[in-house]
Design an enzyme around this catalytic site. Structure first.
Site, short mmCIF file in Angstrom:
data_model
loop_
_atom_site.label_atom_id
_atom_site.label_comp_id
_atom_site.label_asym_id
_atom_site.label_seq_id
_atom_site.Cartn_x
_atom_site.Cartn_y
_atom_site.Cartn_z
CB ILE A 252 -0.91 0.01 1.24
CG1 ILE A 252 -1.79 -1.25 1.23
CG2 ILE A 252 -1.76 1.27 1.29
CD1 ILE A 252 -2.45 -1.53 2.55
CB CYS A 253 1.43 3.87 -2.40
SG CYS A 253 2.39 5.39 -2.57
CB VAL A 254 -0.70 5.11 2.88
CG1 VAL A 254 -0.24 4.05 3.82
CG2 VAL A 254 -1.41 6.23 3.61
#
Length: 122
Positions: free
Chosen positions: A66-68
């Protein structure tokens, strides 16, 4: 130290329930957590479980990473498990197609919103 922290996070999650989020560690490994994040109603994410791949502009389709920001550059020790899960839930509600990990999905998301004039996938 890490085990104490994760136990404290678990107590906090059990004590302070948040709508749409349920999480707990695996019975045999406190470092492996299972989480259920209920996506926003009336979207394709309403019944998402993170046990399979996710078609999302900010999730790598190959491995599900996840790109957070708080999982990468902006992570601090003060962030607890619930904070991380809340950030993921917010990303489901409001994807960031301008900073995608999955360009194809981001383009589909952007174009679908422009063509249909709606706030997300149909």
């Amino acid at each position: 130290m890490a085990i104490r922290r994760l136990r404290r996070d678990l107590r906090n999650i059990l004590k302070n329930k948040v709508d749409g989020i349920d999480a707990s560690p695996s019975p045999d490994n406190l470092f492996v957590w299972n989480a259920i994040i209920c996506g926003p109603e009336d979207t394709i994410f309403e019944k998402v479980r993170f046990t399979s791949k996710l078609f999302h502009p900010n999730v790598w389709h190959d491995d599900g990473l996840i790109c957070v920001d708080i999982l990468k550059d902006e992570w601090t020790p003060s962030l607890d498990v619930l904070s991380i899960l809340n950030s993921i839930r917010i990303l489901l509600i409001d994807p960031s197609p301008l900073n995608p990990t999955n360009l194809e999905t981001a383009l589909l998301y952007r174009d679908d919103r422009q063509i249909n004039g709606v706030g997300g996938f149909k």
